[in-house]
Design an enzyme around this catalytic site. Structure first.
Site, PDB file in Angstrom:
ATOM      1  N   ASP A 223       0.805  -1.214   0.000  1.00 53.69           N
ATOM      2  CA  ASP A 223       0.000   0.000   0.000  1.00 53.69           C
ATOM      3  C   ASP A 223       0.845   1.274   0.000  1.00 53.69           C
ATOM      4  O   ASP A 223       1.840   1.377   0.720  1.00 53.69           O
ATOM      5  CB  ASP A 223      -0.855  -0.039   1.280  1.00 53.69           C
ATOM      6  CG  ASP A 223      -1.784   1.135   1.424  1.00 53.69           C
ATOM      7  OD1 ASP A 223      -2.782   1.168   0.699  1.00 53.69           O
ATOM      8  OD2 ASP A 223      -1.509   2.016   2.271  1.00 53.69           O
ATOM      9  N   GLU A 296       1.608  -0.544  -5.012  1.00 47.74           N
ATOM     10  CA  GLU A 296       0.711   0.557  -5.357  1.00 47.74           C
ATOM     11  C   GLU A 296       1.474   1.871  -5.379  1.00 47.74           C
ATOM     12  O   GLU A 296       1.894   2.364  -4.338  1.00 47.74           O
ATOM     13  CB  GLU A 296      -0.438   0.677  -4.341  1.00 47.74           C
ATOM     14  CG  GLU A 296      -1.465   1.704  -4.765  1.00 47.74           C
ATOM     15  CD  GLU A 296      -2.126   2.475  -3.629  1.00 47.74           C
ATOM     16  OE1 GLU A 296      -3.163   3.096  -3.867  1.00 47.74           O
ATOM     17  OE2 GLU A 296      -1.588   2.483  -2.504  1.00 47.74           O
TER      18      GLU A 296
END
Ligand code: GLC
Ligand code: MG
Length: 577
Positions: A223, A296
């Site tokens: 993330d 990401e």
């Protein structure tokens, strides 16, 4: 037909040759699927999806041909950012179930040959994480686990150490009474940033990776990677202010500053390489199929390419390719599509694998962003280009954004704005319950109410109904998926081009095999195209392999390659005969 037949000009034709995938690792041609657990399936009728719900419905992933699924966070969390604020990095939140439930999910996934990928949130934890509580208390072992600063005093008034603004609005710094210092948070105040300049943090986070890999996860979606490091502090322990972004006039908005000191620092790439080393280490330790990283980052292309690795280090196998997702808009023409696809393929380091993404839990859905009549086209792009396909739950059946009123809004990114502006910030509309059927709550839950309202269109857009409609989004998705078993789609080269402003076409070819040509009419003109003049060595006749509901032709029909007629928004796959 009275159709307007256009004279087409051919431009932007570039042949691309991919390295032949001598050894095809499982993930290199895999279909990935993102599950947002709160909204997939609720097994205990509390209105929130859970792990047992996923286990119950795992066969559905098999039905649509998924190889691996990444789950948004299922870890212990006060849910200030719906799980992206992790309080215990190695336990399951009770709202999602128990560790035993997770183990059962892994066992079921193994039976079905589906790999489970977890979400790993390195940038921050929850402020309710034990590490943060100890850090705030100044405990020796943890005091430098987070980024602390006493601030600066201007005219006798205490101020945050820098002007930095967080992703969820307002200062990146929050004063902590206990510690008598500010702590840094690039996102919500309940998401304090870990301090990666402390080697103990790096080690602690590597242990988290090991923990889940040993349990049976096949890797991680990592993330918010670009946010992990800030620029190093100067000799006095201070950081520089970030410069203004002249396009924004709202001093609380993330866009107000250029984030040159808080994103994409070079150390970030090194950290990804270090995480990959853990993956390799556990591959050695446990054997079996490769474990993987998906990262990401909405970063410039030259930075994203470094995520893959460099000459000496391996990186993320799948740095999410958000090129199409972030840049294709309602009015984009075929040249733009083609250019963005080329950007990735042409810049990828030798021997790496491409990936294609059109949606996730942070972005407006395809049908709402680009139009419901482009859903099949986008799924076709994702599934017929070479490499890895990634689908966000619901995109396979064409779910669209669900309007959520200000009163019902729960996303912190929207809640920290106001009633006038929340709609351009909220991510709730893409996170609504999965539409399984036309039953109560779309078959998602038997609860009185669900954590986010169910889409009003659920009687029309749901898995059960679409299974029975020959050319539903779901069935087209399944046909495209089946096509990916063809050697040409697995290993073939690709040639991507725009045929005029309205038509995107690409050809997949492999020696000794049929070629496949994806042809998409992005707009509403009827088009007649000559594929013979665009692609080399194709047969004079082509066969329809996949059609969408705009097509007047059917599967298995033949057409002459030099005059393929396309209806408005028609998207098809043709093969040589
Ligand atoms: C990522 C997640 C997003 C989350 C943020 C902070 O961008 O996808 O949902 O809010 O990181 O963790
Ligand atoms: Mg539940």
């Amino acid at each position: 037909m009275g159709a307007l037949v256009k004279i087409l000009t051919l431009s932007c034709l570039l042949a691309l040759t991919l390295p032949t995938l001598a050894e095809v690792g499982w993930w290199k041609t895999a279909q990935f699927y993102q599950i947002y657990p709160r909204s997939f399936k609720d097994s205990d009728d509390d209105g929130v999806g859970d792990i047992n719900g996923i286990t119950q419905q795992l066969a559905y992933l098999k039905e649509i041909g998924i190889t691996a699924t990444w789950l948004s966070p299922i870890f212990t969390s006060p849910m200030a950012d719906f799980g992206y604020d992790v309080a215990n990095l190695t336990d399951i939140d009770p709202i999602f179930g128990t560790m035993e439930d997770f183990e059962r999910l892994l066992a079921r996934a193994k039976e079905l040959d589906i790999k489970i990928i977890l979400d790993f949130v390195p940038n921050h934890t929850s402020d309710e994480c034990d590490w943060f509580i100890r850090s705030a208390a100044g405990e020796e072992e943890y005091k430098d686990f987070y980024v602390w600063h006493t601030g600066k005093v201007v005219n006798g008034i205490r101020q945050p150490p820098t002007n930095w603004i967080g992703v969820f609005r307002g200062s990146m710094w929050t004063w902590h009474e206990g510690r008598q210092a500010y702590y840094l948070h690039q996102f919500h105040a309940k998401q304090p940033d870990l301090n990666y300049r402390n080697p103990k943090v790096v080690e602690a986070m590597k242990d988290v990776l090991r923990f889940w890999l040993r349990k049976g996860a096949f890797g991680f979606r990592i993330d918010a990677v670009p946010h992990v490091y800030e620029v190093p502090a100067d000799a006095d322990g201070n950081w520089p202010d970030e410069p203004r972004n002249e396009n924004s006039n709202d001093p609380e908005d993330y866009g107000y500053l250029q984030h040159i000191y808080t994103t994409d620092q070079p150390e970030t790439i090194e950290l990804v390489y270090a995480f990959r080393e853990v993956i390799e280490e556990i591959d050695q330790e446990l054997g079996g199929d490769d474990r993987i990283l998906l990262t990401e980052a909405y970063s410039p292309l030259n930075i994203l390419m470094q995520y893959y690795g460099n000459g000496t280090h391996l990186g993320s196998q799948i740095p999410f390719n958000f090129n199409l997702l972030a840049n294709i808009g309602f009015d984009s023409d075929a040249y733009h599509y083609s250019e963005l696809i080329h950007n990735w393929l042409d810049n990828m380091p030798e021997g790496q694998v491409a990936n294609w993404v059109f949606g996730n839990h942070d972005q407006s859905r395809i049908g709402s962003r680009l139009g419901a009549d482009r859903i099949d086209a986008c799924n076709m792009i994702v599934l017929t280009l070479p490499g890895v396909s990634i689908t966000y739950q619901g995109e396979e059946m064409g779910m669209t954004d669900v309007f959520i009123s200000w009163e019902d809004t729960v996303d912190p990114q929207a809640c920290q704005t106001n009633e006038e502006e929340f709609e351009s910030h909220t991510r709730d509309p893409v996170r609504t319950p999965f539409q399984w059927s036309d039953e109560k709550n779309a078959g998602f839950s038997d609860a009185q109410s669900t954590w986010l309202p169910v889409g009003l269109d659920y009687k029309l857009v749901n898995v059960k109904r679409e299974r029975g409609i020959a050319l539903s989004h779901l069935n087209i998705y399944k046909q495209l998926r089946a096509l990916r078993d063809e050697p040409t789609l697995k290993q073939g080269d690709v040639t991507v081009t725009a045929i005029g402003p309205n038509v995107l076409a690409f050809k997949r070819s492999l020696a000794g095999q049929k070629s496949y040509i994806t042809v998409i009419n992005i707009n509403d003109d009827v088009e007649s195209i000559n594929l013979d003049s665009v692609f080399t060595s194709i047969s004079s006749q082509l066969q329809y392999v996949v059609v969408n509901d705009k097509s007047v032709r059917r599967k298995n029909d033949l057409t002459f390659a030099n005059s393929v007629l396309l209806m408005p928004k028609e998207a098809v796959v043709l093969s040589t005969v």
